[in-house]
Motif scaffolding. Structure first.
Motif, mmCIF file in Angstrom:
data_model
loop_
_atom_site.group_PDB
_atom_site.id
_atom_site.type_symbol
_atom_site.label_atom_id
_atom_site.label_comp_id
_atom_site.label_asym_id
_atom_site.label_seq_id
_atom_site.Cartn_x
_atom_site.Cartn_y
_atom_site.Cartn_z
ATOM 1 N N HIS A 19 0.836 -1.201 0.000
ATOM 2 C CA HIS A 19 0.000 0.000 0.000
ATOM 3 C C HIS A 19 0.874 1.256 0.000
ATOM 4 O O HIS A 19 0.580 2.234 -0.696
ATOM 5 C CB HIS A 19 -0.914 -0.010 1.222
ATOM 6 N N THR A 20 1.950 1.218 0.777
ATOM 7 C CA THR A 20 2.888 2.342 0.814
ATOM 8 C C THR A 20 3.445 2.614 -0.573
ATOM 9 O O THR A 20 3.471 3.761 -1.040
ATOM 10 C CB THR A 20 4.029 2.043 1.797
ATOM 11 N N LEU A 21 3.887 1.568 -1.249
ATOM 12 C CA LEU A 21 4.447 1.738 -2.590
ATOM 13 C C LEU A 21 3.388 2.209 -3.577
ATOM 14 O O LEU A 21 3.687 3.003 -4.481
ATOM 15 C CB LEU A 21 5.076 0.436 -3.071
ATOM 16 N N ALA A 22 2.148 1.744 -3.413
ATOM 17 C CA ALA A 22 1.071 2.197 -4.297
ATOM 18 C C ALA A 22 0.873 3.707 -4.169
ATOM 19 O O ALA A 22 0.701 4.415 -5.178
ATOM 20 C CB ALA A 22 -0.227 1.456 -3.967
ATOM 21 N N LEU A 23 0.902 4.215 -2.934
ATOM 22 C CA LEU A 23 0.767 5.662 -2.728
ATOM 23 C C LEU A 23 1.961 6.412 -3.322
ATOM 24 O O LEU A 23 1.801 7.495 -3.905
ATOM 25 C CB LEU A 23 0.632 5.960 -1.233
ATOM 26 N N ILE A 24 3.152 5.849 -3.163
ATOM 27 C CA ILE A 24 4.343 6.483 -3.728
ATOM 28 C C ILE A 24 4.225 6.586 -5.243
ATOM 29 O O ILE A 24 4.453 7.661 -5.842
ATOM 30 C CB ILE A 24 5.611 5.713 -3.330
ATOM 31 N N PHE A 25 3.876 5.484 -5.898
ATOM 32 C CA PHE A 25 3.738 5.506 -7.355
ATOM 33 C C PHE A 25 2.655 6.486 -7.786
ATOM 34 O O PHE A 25 2.836 7.248 -8.743
ATOM 35 C CB PHE A 25 3.399 4.099 -7.867
ATOM 36 N N ALA A 26 1.515 6.466 -7.098
ATOM 37 C CA ALA A 26 0.410 7.346 -7.480
ATOM 38 C C ALA A 26 0.812 8.811 -7.414
ATOM 39 O O ALA A 26 0.471 9.603 -8.301
ATOM 40 C CB ALA A 26 -0.797 7.082 -6.588
ATOM 41 N N LEU A 67 5.178 12.947 1.110
ATOM 42 C CA LEU A 67 5.146 12.383 2.458
ATOM 43 C C LEU A 67 4.080 11.294 2.520
ATOM 44 O O LEU A 67 2.933 11.521 2.134
ATOM 45 C CB LEU A 67 4.833 13.478 3.475
ATOM 46 N N ILE A 68 4.450 10.114 3.034
ATOM 47 C CA ILE A 68 3.543 8.971 3.129
ATOM 48 C C ILE A 68 3.368 8.596 4.598
ATOM 49 O O ILE A 68 4.351 8.476 5.339
ATOM 50 C CB ILE A 68 4.098 7.745 2.361
ATOM 51 N N ASN A 69 2.124 8.383 5.009
ATOM 52 C CA ASN A 69 1.859 7.925 6.377
ATOM 53 C C ASN A 69 0.852 6.779 6.356
ATOM 54 O O ASN A 69 -0.349 6.995 6.185
ATOM 55 C CB ASN A 69 1.337 9.063 7.252
ATOM 56 N N THR A 70 1.352 5.567 6.520
ATOM 57 C CA THR A 70 0.494 4.389 6.677
ATOM 58 C C THR A 70 0.628 3.830 8.090
ATOM 59 O O THR A 70 0.254 2.687 8.338
ATOM 60 C CB THR A 70 0.862 3.291 5.653
ATOM 61 N N ALA A 71 1.144 4.660 9.006
ATOM 62 C CA ALA A 71 1.431 4.183 10.358
ATOM 63 C C ALA A 71 0.324 4.555 11.329
ATOM 64 O O ALA A 71 -0.564 3.743 11.634
ATOM 65 C CB ALA A 71 2.782 4.720 10.825
ATOM 66 N N ARG A 72 0.344 5.781 11.827
ATOM 67 C CA ARG A 72 -0.632 6.230 12.805
ATOM 68 C C ARG A 72 -0.971 7.705 12.573
ATOM 69 O O ARG A 72 -0.089 8.518 12.288
ATOM 70 C CB ARG A 72 -0.097 6.064 14.242
ATOM 71 N N GLY A 73 -2.237 8.046 12.742
ATOM 72 C CA GLY A 73 -2.604 9.445 12.782
ATOM 73 C C GLY A 73 -1.986 10.079 14.020
ATOM 74 O O GLY A 73 -1.803 9.423 15.036
ATOM 75 N N GLY A 74 -1.625 11.326 13.931
ATOM 76 C CA GLY A 74 -0.978 11.990 15.057
ATOM 77 C C GLY A 74 0.518 12.106 14.899
ATOM 78 O O GLY A 74 1.160 12.875 15.622
ATOM 79 N N LEU A 75 1.096 11.371 13.958
ATOM 80 C CA LEU A 75 2.530 11.505 13.701
ATOM 81 C C LEU A 75 2.836 12.787 12.941
ATOM 82 O O LEU A 75 3.957 13.278 12.975
ATOM 83 C CB LEU A 75 3.040 10.304 12.894
ATOM 84 N N VAL A 76 1.819 13.314 12.253
ATOM 85 C CA VAL A 76 1.991 14.514 11.435
ATOM 86 C C VAL A 76 1.006 15.580 11.894
ATOM 87 O O VAL A 76 -0.166 15.290 12.138
ATOM 88 C CB VAL A 76 1.764 14.193 9.944
ATOM 89 N N ASP A 77 1.471 16.804 12.001
ATOM 90 C CA ASP A 77 0.602 17.944 12.272
ATOM 91 C C ASP A 77 -0.230 18.195 11.013
ATOM 92 O O ASP A 77 0.274 18.702 10.005
ATOM 93 C CB ASP A 77 1.452 19.174 12.617
#
Length: 317
Positions: free
Chosen positions: A108-115, A228-238
């Motif tokens: 999923h991470t790579l799919a977002l990167i490619f997109a 910037l990709i975040n598939t981890a947790r909400g709250g890691l990014v403002d």
């Protein structure tokens, strides 16, 4: 021979797993609820020996009223929904799921990167809206396209998932750099990741140390054409700072599978922004059929092992 004990099992939020869950191999009764809200927890677990939960909050005020409860089997890796201090003090075992998402989250991470790097969504939307039909040449270049090969991936969080993403990225010809709270060979600092990466991907847990690890100051250090990709947790990014960075062109795009509050019933600044360079999926990076099947099987394996006196995947050992 002593009679095998009978266990009462209650699954509070069955709708969070989209595949079958097999029945355990010991004498038991089983009740499942598709979803459970906070004020229903005590009533539904009143006679339970074993509770299965995914995201339902089980805190001390509820646990104090559940003296029969012996095991909380969490159908996820994260166990922040459980008051572990209370459980440890009162002998309630807590188990979780491990190493089930090593393919689905990286893919999923790579799919977002490619997109994002290839501007797939803007081009698809253009074609659907009829723009291609109005062009006089065979193609057009309204949205930038960047190769994956030769670019630099910066990982924030270098556990199992971060390493799995990194291995796949290297196979695609990316240079991989990484940082984490712990030391490892080749570790770089956060500033290096921010300044040198064409793609930054988050794979760390949400703790007080990592909350808003990417804020306004960090976004300013990123390349203008970075994503910037975040598939981890909400709250890691403002999230507010991210919207401003996307609108001002400080960074080129973002792909998120998580938000600070899920589901975002009261709205969210990222959803409200409606930006073409911001892709958001509804916390489904983990949810391939294969991964959910593995999770479901491991969940019941954990329960069966605990009943057999050979507990596994305990978080309070």
């Amino acid at each position: 021979m002593a009679e095998t004990p009978h266990y009462n099992i209650v699954f509070l939020d069955r709708a969070t797993i989209g595949v079958p869950v097999r029945q355990p191999n010991f004498p038991h009764s089983y009740t499942e609820y598709q979803e459970t809200v906070a004020d229903e927890v005590v009533e539904r677990l009143a006679d339970a020996d074993i509770a299965i939960i995914n995201k339902v909050q089980v805190r001390a005020p509820s646990l104090e009223k559940l003296p029969k409860l012996k095991l909380i089997a969490v159908a996820a890796t994260g166990t922040d929904c459980v008051d572990k201090a209370y459980c440890k003090a009162h002998g309630i075992a807590v188990s979780n799921i491990r190493n089930y998402a090593d393919n689905t989250v990286p893919e999923h991470t790579l799919a977002l990167i490619f997109a994002l790097r290839r501007s797939l969504v803007p081009y698809v939307l253009d074609v659907r809206r009829g723009k291609w039909q109005t062009i006089n040449q065979f193609c057009y270049f309204d949205h930038p396209i960047h190769d994956i090969a030769g670019s630099t991936l910066g990982l924030i969080g270098y556990g199992a998932l971060g390493k799995s993403v990194g291995a796949r990225a290297e196979a695609l010809g990316m240079k991989v750099i990484a940082t984490d709270l712990y030391d490892f060979p080749g570790k770089v600092d956060l500033d290096t990741v921010l300044k040198e990466s064409d793609v930054i991907s988050l794979h760390c847990p949400l703790t007080e140390q990592t909350r808003n690890v990417i804020g306004a100051a960090e976004l300013k250090k990123m390349k203008n054409d970075a994503v910037l990709i975040n598939t981890a947790r909400g709250g890691l990014v403002d999230e507010k700072a991210l919207v401003e960075a996307l609108k001002s062109g400080e960074i080129a795009g973002a792909g998120f599978d998580v938000l600070t509050v899920e589901p975002p019933k009261n709205g969210n600044v990222l959803l409200d922004a409606d930006l073409p360079n911001l892709l958001i999926t509804p916390h489904v990076a983990w949810a391939s059929v294969e991964a959910m099947t593995g999770l479901s099987n491991q969940l019941i394996d954990n329960v069966e092992a605990w009943v057999a006196g050979k507990p596994r995947n305990l978080v309070l050992e």
